[in-house]
Design a protein around this motif. Structure first.
Motif, PDB file in Angstrom:
ATOM      1  N   GLY A   1      10.380  70.655 -19.400  1.00  0.00           N
ATOM      2  CA  GLY A   1      12.644  69.908 -19.820  1.00  0.00           C
ATOM      3  C   GLY A   1      13.080  69.900 -18.002  1.00  0.00           C
ATOM      4  N   THR A   2      14.099  69.994 -18.507  1.00  0.00           N
ATOM      5  CA  THR A   2      15.368  69.534 -17.642  1.00  0.00           C
ATOM      6  C   THR A   2      16.642  71.033 -17.671  1.00  0.00           C
ATOM      7  OG1 THR A   2      15.240  67.441 -16.967  1.00  0.00           O
ATOM      8  CG2 THR A   2      16.821  68.606 -16.368  1.00  0.00           C
ATOM      9  N   ASP A   3      16.684  71.793 -16.590  1.00  0.00           N
ATOM     10  CA  ASP A   3      17.654  72.876 -17.925  1.00  0.00           C
ATOM     11  C   ASP A   3      18.339  72.202 -17.607  1.00  0.00           C
ATOM     12  OD1 ASP A   3      19.390  74.830 -17.593  1.00  0.00           O
ATOM     13  OD2 ASP A   3      18.500  75.677 -15.395  1.00  0.00           O
ATOM     14  N   ASN A   4      19.046  71.820 -19.507  1.00  0.00           N
ATOM     15  CA  ASN A   4      20.969  71.244 -19.535  1.00  0.00           C
ATOM     16  C   ASN A   4      21.513  72.405 -18.973  1.00  0.00           C
ATOM     17  OD1 ASN A   4      19.177  69.075 -21.225  1.00  0.00           O
ATOM     18  ND2 ASN A   4      18.065  70.523 -22.293  1.00  0.00           N
ATOM     19  N   TYR A   5      21.265  73.688 -18.901  1.00  0.00           N
ATOM     20  CA  TYR A   5      22.377  74.166 -18.604  1.00  0.00           C
ATOM     21  C   TYR A   5      22.924  74.072 -17.554  1.00  0.00           C
ATOM     22  CZ  TYR A   5      21.439  76.705 -22.809  1.00  0.00           C
ATOM     23  OH  TYR A   5      20.774  77.003 -24.056  1.00  0.00           O
TER      24      TYR A   5
ATOM     25  N   LEU B   1      22.205  66.227 -33.898  1.00  0.00           N
ATOM     26  CA  LEU B   1      21.815  67.536 -34.501  1.00  0.00           C
ATOM     27  C   LEU B   1      20.276  67.125 -34.560  1.00  0.00           C
ATOM     28  CD1 LEU B   1      23.974  67.838 -37.509  1.00  0.00           C
ATOM     29  CD2 LEU B   1      24.724  68.806 -35.385  1.00  0.00           C
ATOM     30  N   HIS B   2      20.242  68.355 -34.766  1.00  0.00           N
ATOM     31  CA  HIS B   2      18.359  68.859 -35.174  1.00  0.00           C
ATOM     32  C   HIS B   2      17.621  68.632 -34.060  1.00  0.00           C
ATOM     33  CE1 HIS B   2      20.129  68.975 -39.653  1.00  0.00           C
ATOM     34  NE2 HIS B   2      20.597  68.133 -39.745  1.00  0.00           N
ATOM     35  N   SER B   3      18.411  68.701 -32.994  1.00  0.00           N
ATOM     36  CA  SER B   3      17.346  68.728 -31.757  1.00  0.00           C
ATOM     37  C   SER B   3      17.797  69.736 -30.083  1.00  0.00           C
ATOM     38  CB  SER B   3      18.331  67.199 -30.964  1.00  0.00           C
ATOM     39  OG  SER B   3      18.001  67.679 -29.189  1.00  0.00           O
ATOM     40  N   MET B   4      16.972  70.670 -29.818  1.00  0.00           N
ATOM     41  CA  MET B   4      16.945  71.552 -29.046  1.00  0.00           C
ATOM     42  C   MET B   4      17.452  71.174 -28.075  1.00  0.00           C
ATOM     43  SD  MET B   4      13.943  73.999 -27.542  1.00  0.00           S
ATOM     44  CE  MET B   4      13.919  73.322 -26.621  1.00  0.00           C
ATOM     45  N   VAL B   5      17.042  69.573 -27.603  1.00  0.00           N
ATOM     46  CA  VAL B   5      18.163  69.742 -25.984  1.00  0.00           C
ATOM     47  C   VAL B   5      19.868  69.893 -26.494  1.00  0.00           C
ATOM     48  CG1 VAL B   5      18.333  67.924 -24.817  1.00  0.00           C
ATOM     49  CG2 VAL B   5      16.360  68.006 -25.585  1.00  0.00           C
TER      50      VAL B   5
ATOM     51  N   ASP C   1      11.072  69.181 -23.771  1.00  0.00           N
ATOM     52  CA  ASP C   1      12.099  69.515 -24.775  1.00  0.00           C
ATOM     53  C   ASP C   1      12.157  70.107 -25.925  1.00  0.00           C
ATOM     54  OD1 ASP C   1      13.609  68.390 -22.258  1.00  0.00           O
ATOM     55  OD2 ASP C   1      14.655  66.928 -23.170  1.00  0.00           O
ATOM     56  N   ASN C   2      11.601  70.456 -26.301  1.00  0.00           N
ATOM     57  CA  ASN C   2      11.131  71.467 -27.397  1.00  0.00           C
ATOM     58  C   ASN C   2       9.623  73.127 -27.223  1.00  0.00           C
ATOM     59  OD1 ASN C   2      12.181  70.651 -30.087  1.00  0.00           O
ATOM     60  ND2 ASN C   2      10.694  69.080 -29.853  1.00  0.00           N
ATOM     61  N   TYR C   3      10.575  73.737 -28.241  1.00  0.00           N
ATOM     62  CA  TYR C   3       9.764  75.096 -27.648  1.00  0.00           C
ATOM     63  C   TYR C   3       9.381  75.508 -29.328  1.00  0.00           C
ATOM     64  CZ  TYR C   3       8.900  79.713 -26.402  1.00  0.00           C
ATOM     65  OH  TYR C   3       8.563  81.257 -25.737  1.00  0.00           O
TER      66      TYR C   3
ATOM     67  N   VAL D   1       6.067  63.730 -27.434  1.00  0.00           N
ATOM     68  CA  VAL D   1       7.866  63.853 -26.384  1.00  0.00           C
ATOM     69  C   VAL D   1       8.799  62.359 -27.629  1.00  0.00           C
ATOM     70  CG1 VAL D   1       8.828  62.050 -24.772  1.00  0.00           C
ATOM     71  CG2 VAL D   1       6.805  62.889 -24.297  1.00  0.00           C
ATOM     72  N   GLY D   2       9.681  63.428 -27.864  1.00  0.00           N
ATOM     73  CA  GLY D   2      11.057  62.731 -28.995  1.00  0.00           C
ATOM     74  C   GLY D   2      10.516  63.287 -30.043  1.00  0.00           C
ATOM     75  N   PHE D   3      10.257  64.298 -30.554  1.00  0.00           N
ATOM     76  CA  PHE D   3       9.999  65.361 -32.053  1.00  0.00           C
ATOM     77  C   PHE D   3      11.509  65.714 -31.900  1.00  0.00           C
ATOM     78  CE2 PHE D   3       6.040  63.607 -30.513  1.00  0.00           C
ATOM     79  CZ  PHE D   3       4.987  63.670 -32.186  1.00  0.00           C
ATOM     80  N   ALA D   4      12.344  66.153 -33.318  1.00  0.00           N
ATOM     81  CA  ALA D   4      12.641  66.579 -33.834  1.00  0.00           C
ATOM     82  C   ALA D   4      12.158  67.741 -33.818  1.00  0.00           C
ATOM     83  CB  ALA D   4      13.788  66.080 -34.975  1.00  0.00           C
ATOM     84  N   LEU D   5      13.271  69.420 -34.217  1.00  0.00           N
ATOM     85  CA  LEU D   5      12.738  70.304 -34.897  1.00  0.00           C
ATOM     86  C   LEU D   5      12.391  69.967 -35.987  1.00  0.00           C
ATOM     87  CD1 LEU D   5      15.780  72.562 -33.532  1.00  0.00           C
ATOM     88  CD2 LEU D   5      14.157  72.797 -32.138  1.00  0.00           C
ATOM     89  N   HIS D   6      12.706  69.682 -37.372  1.00  0.00           N
ATOM     90  CA  HIS D   6      12.526  69.635 -38.393  1.00  0.00           C
ATOM     91  C   HIS D   6      10.904  68.632 -38.725  1.00  0.00           C
ATOM     92  CE1 HIS D   6      15.432  66.024 -38.248  1.00  0.00           C
ATOM     93  NE2 HIS D   6      14.649  65.593 -38.484  1.00  0.00           N
ATOM     94  N   ASP D   7      10.367  68.208 -37.318  1.00  0.00           N
ATOM     95  CA  ASP D   7       9.364  67.229 -37.817  1.00  0.00           C
ATOM     96  C   ASP D   7       8.398  67.848 -39.086  1.00  0.00           C
ATOM     97  OD1 ASP D   7      10.160  65.124 -37.019  1.00  0.00           O
ATOM     98  OD2 ASP D   7       9.863  65.143 -35.257  1.00  0.00           O
ATOM     99  N   GLU D   8       7.523  67.373 -39.170  1.00  0.00           N
ATOM    100  CA  GLU D   8       6.564  68.742 -39.860  1.00  0.00           C
ATOM    101  C   GLU D   8       5.138  68.796 -38.905  1.00  0.00           C
ATOM    102  OE1 GLU D   8       4.053  69.808 -42.482  1.00  0.00           O
ATOM    103  OE2 GLU D   8       5.843  68.904 -42.965  1.00  0.00           O
ATOM    104  N   TRP D   9       5.205  67.536 -37.677  1.00  0.00           N
ATOM    105  CA  TRP D   9       4.117  68.120 -37.204  1.00  0.00           C
ATOM    106  C   TRP D   9       4.820  69.482 -36.078  1.00  0.00           C
ATOM    107  CZ3 TRP D   9       0.711  64.368 -34.588  1.00  0.00           C
ATOM    108  CH2 TRP D   9       0.506  63.353 -34.803  1.00  0.00           C
TER     109      TRP D   9
END
Length: 336
Positions: free
Chosen positions: A158-162, A187-191, A145-147, A122-130
């Motif tokens: 996640g919730t349907d953001n669209y 920035l750098h967030s899929m959400v 909220d990541n894929y 939970v709460g990870f960003a797209l550029h995180d090492e893991w």
């Protein structure tokens, strides 16, 4: 499935050395222990304790998100997950992580050496090492909220953001607003990327002009407002959609400081419906995420992955919650 003997043969070491490496014994070197763990992960080894029905362990890894108090966004997500897991006799450990932690610990080996059967991130960003390592992880993993593409061991919740952003635009459009600004999160967030795309799509679908002076990325905190609201107001915005409720709280404050009344002069919409939303002045119109249900669903998905059911994506519907921060657009009265 690989055995301790298989790992020993691969590395050319004794079975006892592999056993020590898997169980954290102190009488082998850190380098050899890491080699044993890496090889065990590569070969798909599972410890005996992770195979047992009783006393199985799941992890919730949290980065960059508050979750310890009921007023915080992550609280209900964690609570919902734990409630569902405990009903099915799983132990759950919540582990805050940092970028430095991710650099120091490989995801799969950390999971293996600590006896976890699966994890919710939970709460990870797209550029995180893991996030990079999850492309090839063998550990059952659910991402909020990541894929991750093409890995049957990793699923998305996640919730349907669209649908959520479209509901916000449609609400404001129905109230007569045409100059609708969007103050996004980080920035750098899929959400953030999804919500930005959703804003553009919905504005076009409603026949509204997209003005780049009325869109900006900030951060998911109230302070973002003071850097962007003056530009929005100067460009003639009559309504502002915000990436979350914290941003919206800052937007309301900033508008008031500049002499704009909410909602008489400008309407404000948030996203999340955290507890403070109904206590703001005025109470905030927002897009609700069912956070407790997100946590409960995350457990169901993770349990399915543990039992080799390859779930891909699961989305909950967003819901518009109308309060007093939005009102019908009133054209300014021209002075004679």
């Amino acid at each position: 499935m690989a055995t301790i003997k298989d790992i020993a043969n691969r590395l050319g070491v004794s079975v006892s050395t592999v056993s020590k490496g898997l169980n954290g014994a102190s009488d082998i070197s850190d380098e050899l222990r890491q080699m044993v763990l890496d090889t065990a992960v590569e070969m798909g080894y599972a410890t005996k304790r992770s195979k047992k029905v009783e006393n199985r362990k799941l992890a919730i890894f949290i980065e960059n998100m508050d979750y310890e108090a009921a007023t915080q966004f992550g609280y209900e997500i964690v609570l919902g997950f734990k409630q569902n897991a405990f009903r099915h006799n799983w132990d759950v450990t919540v582990i805050p992580v940092t970028p430095a932690f991710q650099l120091a610990e490989k995801y799969d080996t950390y999971m293996l050496k600590n006896g976890f059967c699966g994890a919710f991130l939970v709460g990870f960003a797209l550029h995180d090492e893991w996030m990079k390592q999850l492309d090839h992880t063998t550990m059952p993993t659910v991402l909020f909220d990541n894929y991750i593409k093409k890995n049957p061991n990793v699923a998305y919740i996640g919730t349907d953001n669209y649908e959520g952003i479209d509901a916000a635009v449609d609400h404001l459009y129905t109230l007569g607003h045409k100059k609708i600004a969007f103050l996004n999160g980080s920035l750098h967030s899929m959400v953030s990327e999804q919500r930005q795309e959703a804003y553009y799509n919905s504005m076009k679908a409603h026949g509204l002009e997209i003005n780049e002076d009325l869109t900006a990325y900030g951060y998911y905190v109230a302070d973002s407002a003071k850097y962007h609201v003056p530009t929005f107001l100067g460009a003639g915005a009559t309504a502002i959609i915000c990436g979350n409720d914290l941003i919206a709280s800052g937007v309301i404050t900033e508008c008031k400081l500049r002499g704009f009344r909410v909602p008489e002069d400008i309407s404000v919409v948030g996203f999340d419906d955290i507890p403070i939303s109904s206590m703001l002045e005025p109470p905030l119109t927002t897009i609700r995420q069912e956070r407790s249900e997100l946590g409960k669903c995350a457990y169901v998905i993770l349990n399915s992955l543990v039992h080799h059911i390859p779930i891909c994506r699961t989305q909950l519907r967003a819901a518009l919650i109308e309060r007093e921060s939005t009102a019908r657009y009133q054209a300014p009265v021209k002075k004679k």
